[in-house]
Design a protein around this motif. Structure first.
Motif, PDB file in Angstrom:
ATOM      1  N   GLU A 147       0.723  -1.185   0.081  1.00  0.00           N
ATOM      2  CA  GLU A 147       0.113   0.068   0.075  1.00  0.00           C
ATOM      3  C   GLU A 147       0.831   1.109   0.022  1.00  0.00           C
ATOM      4  O   GLU A 147       0.529   2.369  -0.602  1.00  0.00           O
ATOM      5  N   TRP A 148       1.832   1.142   0.664  1.00  0.00           N
ATOM      6  CA  TRP A 148       2.810   2.477   1.063  1.00  0.00           C
ATOM      7  C   TRP A 148       3.489   2.713  -0.626  1.00  0.00           C
ATOM      8  O   TRP A 148       3.383   3.598  -0.931  1.00  0.00           O
ATOM      9  N   ASN A 149       3.988   1.796  -1.089  1.00  0.00           N
ATOM     10  CA  ASN A 149       4.434   1.717  -2.797  1.00  0.00           C
ATOM     11  C   ASN A 149       3.574   2.149  -3.566  1.00  0.00           C
ATOM     12  O   ASN A 149       3.887   3.085  -4.483  1.00  0.00           O
ATOM     13  N   ARG A 150       2.193   1.760  -3.501  1.00  0.00           N
ATOM     14  CA  ARG A 150       1.280   2.241  -4.279  1.00  0.00           C
ATOM     15  C   ARG A 150       1.060   3.494  -4.121  1.00  0.00           C
ATOM     16  O   ARG A 150       1.119   4.328  -5.098  1.00  0.00           O
ATOM     17  N   ASN A 151       1.000   4.028  -3.017  1.00  0.00           N
ATOM     18  CA  ASN A 151       0.719   5.463  -2.543  1.00  0.00           C
ATOM     19  C   ASN A 151       1.542   6.390  -3.209  1.00  0.00           C
ATOM     20  O   ASN A 151       1.418   7.540  -3.792  1.00  0.00           O
ATOM     21  N   LEU A 152       2.850   5.888  -3.107  1.00  0.00           N
ATOM     22  CA  LEU A 152       4.342   6.874  -3.620  1.00  0.00           C
ATOM     23  C   LEU A 152       3.966   7.008  -4.958  1.00  0.00           C
ATOM     24  O   LEU A 152       4.241   8.207  -5.630  1.00  0.00           O
ATOM     25  N   THR A 153       3.661   5.799  -5.821  1.00  0.00           N
ATOM     26  CA  THR A 153       3.382   5.941  -7.142  1.00  0.00           C
ATOM     27  C   THR A 153       2.499   6.790  -7.562  1.00  0.00           C
ATOM     28  O   THR A 153       2.772   7.493  -8.596  1.00  0.00           O
ATOM     29  N   VAL A 154       1.276   6.727  -7.026  1.00  0.00           N
ATOM     30  CA  VAL A 154       0.415   7.713  -7.247  1.00  0.00           C
ATOM     31  C   VAL A 154       0.901   9.279  -7.062  1.00  0.00           C
ATOM     32  O   VAL A 154       0.561  10.028  -7.874  1.00  0.00           O
ATOM     33  N   ILE A 155       1.576   9.524  -5.989  1.00  0.00           N
ATOM     34  CA  ILE A 155       2.022  10.740  -5.638  1.00  0.00           C
ATOM     35  C   ILE A 155       3.116  11.105  -6.676  1.00  0.00           C
ATOM     36  O   ILE A 155       2.904  12.252  -7.325  1.00  0.00           O
ATOM     37  N   ALA A 156       3.778  10.490  -7.186  1.00  0.00           N
ATOM     38  CA  ALA A 156       5.055  10.670  -8.187  1.00  0.00           C
ATOM     39  C   ALA A 156       4.480  10.750  -9.358  1.00  0.00           C
ATOM     40  O   ALA A 156       4.726  11.746 -10.398  1.00  0.00           O
ATOM     41  N   ASP A 157       3.300  10.033  -9.814  1.00  0.00           N
ATOM     42  CA  ASP A 157       2.751   9.989 -11.172  1.00  0.00           C
ATOM     43  C   ASP A 157       1.976  11.552 -11.282  1.00  0.00           C
ATOM     44  O   ASP A 157       2.147  12.236 -12.370  1.00  0.00           O
ATOM     45  N   GLU A 158       1.533  11.962 -10.053  1.00  0.00           N
ATOM     46  CA  GLU A 158       0.556  13.090 -10.056  1.00  0.00           C
ATOM     47  C   GLU A 158       1.548  14.287 -10.190  1.00  0.00           C
ATOM     48  O   GLU A 158       1.371  15.269 -10.889  1.00  0.00           O
ATOM     49  N   LEU A 159       2.756  14.248  -9.508  1.00  0.00           N
ATOM     50  CA  LEU A 159       3.688  15.342  -9.573  1.00  0.00           C
ATOM     51  C   LEU A 159       4.116  15.409 -11.076  1.00  0.00           C
ATOM     52  O   LEU A 159       4.495  16.477 -11.596  1.00  0.00           O
ATOM     53  N   SER A 160       4.634  14.336 -11.855  1.00  0.00           N
ATOM     54  CA  SER A 160       5.224  14.523 -12.874  1.00  0.00           C
ATOM     55  C   SER A 160       4.305  14.834 -14.097  1.00  0.00           C
ATOM     56  O   SER A 160       4.859  15.138 -15.214  1.00  0.00           O
ATOM     57  N   GLN A 161       2.880  14.686 -13.993  1.00  0.00           N
ATOM     58  CA  GLN A 161       1.906  15.469 -14.863  1.00  0.00           C
ATOM     59  C   GLN A 161       2.415  17.062 -15.136  1.00  0.00           C
ATOM     60  O   GLN A 161       1.947  17.604 -16.104  1.00  0.00           O
ATOM     61  N   ARG A 162       2.971  17.666 -14.233  1.00  0.00           N
ATOM     62  CA  ARG A 162       3.026  18.974 -14.341  1.00  0.00           C
ATOM     63  C   ARG A 162       4.507  19.434 -14.275  1.00  0.00           C
ATOM     64  O   ARG A 162       5.083  20.532 -13.900  1.00  0.00           O
ATOM     65  N   GLY A 163       5.417  18.380 -14.639  1.00  0.00           N
ATOM     66  CA  GLY A 163       6.855  18.625 -14.765  1.00  0.00           C
ATOM     67  C   GLY A 163       7.788  17.537 -14.182  1.00  0.00           C
ATOM     68  O   GLY A 163       7.185  16.849 -13.139  1.00  0.00           O
ATOM     69  N   GLY A 164       8.911  17.422 -14.107  1.00  0.00           N
ATOM     70  CA  GLY A 164       9.985  16.696 -13.596  1.00  0.00           C
ATOM     71  C   GLY A 164       9.671  15.251 -14.053  1.00  0.00           C
ATOM     72  O   GLY A 164       8.794  15.144 -14.929  1.00  0.00           O
ATOM     73  N   ARG A 165      10.241  14.235 -13.643  1.00  0.00           N
ATOM     74  CA  ARG A 165       9.668  12.896 -13.948  1.00  0.00           C
ATOM     75  C   ARG A 165       9.634  11.805 -12.819  1.00  0.00           C
ATOM     76  O   ARG A 165      10.132  12.210 -11.610  1.00  0.00           O
ATOM     77  N   SER A 166       8.807  10.972 -12.790  1.00  0.00           N
ATOM     78  CA  SER A 166       8.416  10.099 -11.591  1.00  0.00           C
ATOM     79  C   SER A 166       9.727   8.978 -11.553  1.00  0.00           C
ATOM     80  O   SER A 166      10.428   8.500 -12.560  1.00  0.00           O
ATOM     81  N   MET A 167      10.261   8.914 -10.401  1.00  0.00           N
ATOM     82  CA  MET A 167      11.204   7.906 -10.341  1.00  0.00           C
ATOM     83  C   MET A 167      10.749   6.546  -9.790  1.00  0.00           C
ATOM     84  O   MET A 167      11.630   5.753  -9.242  1.00  0.00           O
ATOM     85  N   ARG A 168       9.479   6.313  -9.932  1.00  0.00           N
ATOM     86  CA  ARG A 168       8.716   5.079  -9.353  1.00  0.00           C
ATOM     87  C   ARG A 168       8.607   4.337 -10.398  1.00  0.00           C
ATOM     88  O   ARG A 168       8.290   4.487 -11.300  1.00  0.00           O
TER      89      ARG A 168
END
Length: 120
Positions: A99-120
């Motif tokens: 669950e923790w890893n899923r949550n981190l992936t959701v957050i990284a993906d949301e952030l990368s939609q407006r710049g940067g890149r997801s490292m997950r």
């Protein structure tokens, strides 16, 4: 149930947002950029689901550089309102790894939609 905060639908207008720059001690474009990043991260944590509020804290006792901590308060847990959330975070059982890893992936993906890149 969650009560509306100032600046949210159903709440009073946000007086800080409406105040002119002259009401503040200091302003600049970099502060505005940090504010936008905090809002982006708050929205990304909310995207996990089941989060009522995101608390932003700054403690620097263990490191020499600037750290911000973002805590997602679970929806419908009023005993965690305010400064108590970090205390609860230390006493509740840890979130399961999947669950923790899923949550981190959701957050990284949301952030990368407006710049940067997801490292997950």
């Amino acid at each position: 149930m969650e009560y509306p905060r100032d600046g949210e639908p159903g709440g009073s207008p946000c007086h800080a947002c409406a105040a002119p720059d002259t009401d503040y001690l200091w302003v600049d474009d970099e502060a505005a950029a940090m504010g936008r990043m905090i809002v982006r991260l708050e929205r990304a944590v909310q995207a996990v689901g089941g989060i009522a509020r995101v608390h932003v804290n700054r403690w620097g006792d263990g490191g020499s550089h600037f750290h911000l901590w973002f805590y997602g308060r679970p929806l419908g847990d009023p005993q965690m309102i305010g400064f108590c959330l970090p205390l609860w975070a230390m006493t509740l059982p840890p979130t399961p790894d999947d669950e923790w890893n899923r949550n981190l992936t959701v957050i990284a993906d949301e952030l990368s939609q407006r710049g940067g890149r997801s490292m997950r």
